[in-house]
Design an enzyme around this catalytic site. Sequence first.
Site, PDB file in Angstrom:
ATOM      1  N   ASP A  37       0.876  -1.182   0.000  1.00 10.12           N
ATOM      2  CA  ASP A  37       0.000   0.000   0.000  1.00 10.12           C
ATOM      3  C   ASP A  37       0.909   1.226   0.000  1.00 10.12           C
ATOM      4  OD1 ASP A  37      -3.136   0.754   1.309  1.00 10.12           O
ATOM      5  OD2 ASP A  37      -1.592   2.293   1.132  1.00 10.12           O
ATOM      6  N   SER A  44      -9.601  11.316   8.332  1.00 15.78           N
ATOM      7  CA  SER A  44     -10.918  10.806   7.924  1.00 15.78           C
ATOM      8  C   SER A  44     -10.927   9.281   7.787  1.00 15.78           C
ATOM      9  CB  SER A  44     -11.332  11.439   6.591  1.00 15.78           C
ATOM     10  OG  SER A  44     -10.423  11.045   5.576  1.00 15.78           O
ATOM     11  N   ASN A  45      -9.755   8.646   7.795  1.00 16.92           N
ATOM     12  CA  ASN A  45      -9.693   7.183   7.692  1.00 16.92           C
ATOM     13  C   ASN A  45     -10.025   6.501   9.016  1.00 16.92           C
ATOM     14  OD1 ASN A  45      -6.565   7.324   5.811  1.00 16.92           O
ATOM     15  ND2 ASN A  45      -8.651   7.457   5.053  1.00 16.92           N
ATOM     16  N   LYS A  61       0.649   3.941   5.788  1.00 19.42           N
ATOM     17  CA  LYS A  61      -0.215   2.917   6.379  1.00 19.42           C
ATOM     18  C   LYS A  61       0.536   1.611   6.612  1.00 19.42           C
ATOM     19  CE  LYS A  61      -4.565   4.746   4.686  1.00 19.42           C
ATOM     20  NZ  LYS A  61      -5.725   4.572   3.793  1.00 19.42           N
ATOM     21  N   CYS A 149     -14.219 -13.068 -15.802  1.00 17.62           N
ATOM     22  CA  CYS A 149     -15.299 -13.837 -16.425  1.00 17.62           C
ATOM     23  C   CYS A 149     -16.639 -13.156 -16.137  1.00 17.62           C
ATOM     24  CB  CYS A 149     -15.356 -15.258 -15.873  1.00 17.62           C
ATOM     25  SG  CYS A 149     -14.008 -16.335 -16.366  1.00 17.62           S
ATOM     26  N   CYS A 163     -14.778   4.227  -2.298  1.00 16.79           N
ATOM     27  CA  CYS A 163     -14.942   4.497  -0.867  1.00 16.79           C
ATOM     28  C   CYS A 163     -14.776   5.974  -0.589  1.00 16.79           C
ATOM     29  CB  CYS A 163     -13.899   3.737  -0.056  1.00 16.79           C
ATOM     30  SG  CYS A 163     -14.221   1.990   0.001  1.00 16.79           S
ATOM     31  N   CYS A 223      -8.484 -15.741 -18.269  1.00 16.51           N
ATOM     32  CA  CYS A 223      -8.455 -17.205 -18.242  1.00 16.51           C
ATOM     33  C   CYS A 223      -7.792 -17.770 -19.492  1.00 16.51           C
ATOM     34  CB  CYS A 223      -9.867 -17.764 -18.090  1.00 16.51           C
ATOM     35  SG  CYS A 223     -10.562 -17.460 -16.452  1.00 16.51           S
TER      36      CYS A 223
HETATM   37 ZN   LIG Z   1     -11.865 -15.536 -16.385  1.00 14.59          ZN
END
Ligand SMILES: [Zn+2]
Length: 333
Positions: A37, A44-45, A61, A149, A163, A223
């Site tokens: 991160d 505010s977190n 963080k 998918c 968020c 995939c």
């Molecule tokens: Zn897939």
Amino acid sequence: MTDRSHTRALVVGAGGLGCPVLLGLAEAGVGRIRLVDDDRVELSNLQRQVLYGVSDVGRLKVEASRDRLERRFPDLSLEVEATRLDATNVSRVLDGVDVVIDATDDPQARFTINDQAVAQGVPAVLGGVIRFEGVIMGVQPGKGPCFRCLFEGPPEPGEVMTCAGAGVLGAMAGLVGHLQVQRALGLLGDRPDEAAGYITTVDGLRGTTRDVPVPAREGCTACAQRTASSFHFMTPSTQENSMSVAIKIPTSLRRFVGGNDQIEVAGQNVREALDGLEAAHPGIKAKICDAQGNLRRFINVYADQEDIRFLDNLETPLGEGAELQIVPAIAGG
Ligand SMILES: [Zn+2]
């Protein structure tokens, strides 16, 4: 308790989801966590990012969470990197881990994690939370559907709320984050198939979850990079024939389906739908059918409001979007 001291988990994001994910993994005994991160703690977190305090405002963080976690879990081996995960570093960051948990609030990063996890064969748990809604999906690379998918690509910037833009309650982030941990432990456990292949939506206002099966999509670019003999795409013709059926679960049977009041399955008739229900939630069919596979006498099943005993019983055909209702007789007197 299962010995997870050698389990290596990657957590991407140390924010609203990342905090409960990190705590949940450490509490479950996961011995090695890599955390990535690049954000700093903001005032505010603090309402939802439970690893941080006022004195952490302005700190990275990853550093604040390392201090906090090392105090509480001295045996935990935590490796942190103040980096923003992107296409240039994702393969290195994923290298050598047993599972990756997406705890970002960045849809682009979610797809980056999904695609590379599939390519490198790392089981993944994708997740997101916004206001009172959450989604979770476990992915077993090469064995079932992935996040791409389900959605072909990330939304355009501004198309979805993040968020930061829409706000998220601490309780909601905690709920979804801990569900992600459960899903990750499921992927690493004895029955990984039960932790993948569907998306779970969380309704925070009602406190309910709902599992919706995700078919592997032919043409999924993630995939397609990975071909395994055990992995069969549904052909378009199978998909057309495989009707999506909603089964309403009575209160007395909800303990078999994680408390859900409705389960989506595929099936062309009642028997196939009930088999699909049993495959997803083992044990439930014995409550509906007897050892010979016939409907139990004290159970009524309605297909689109019609009692199937007056139709073709278990062979009653079901159309796309059909609704099955299971109604057990209530004993009383
Ligand atoms: Zn897939």
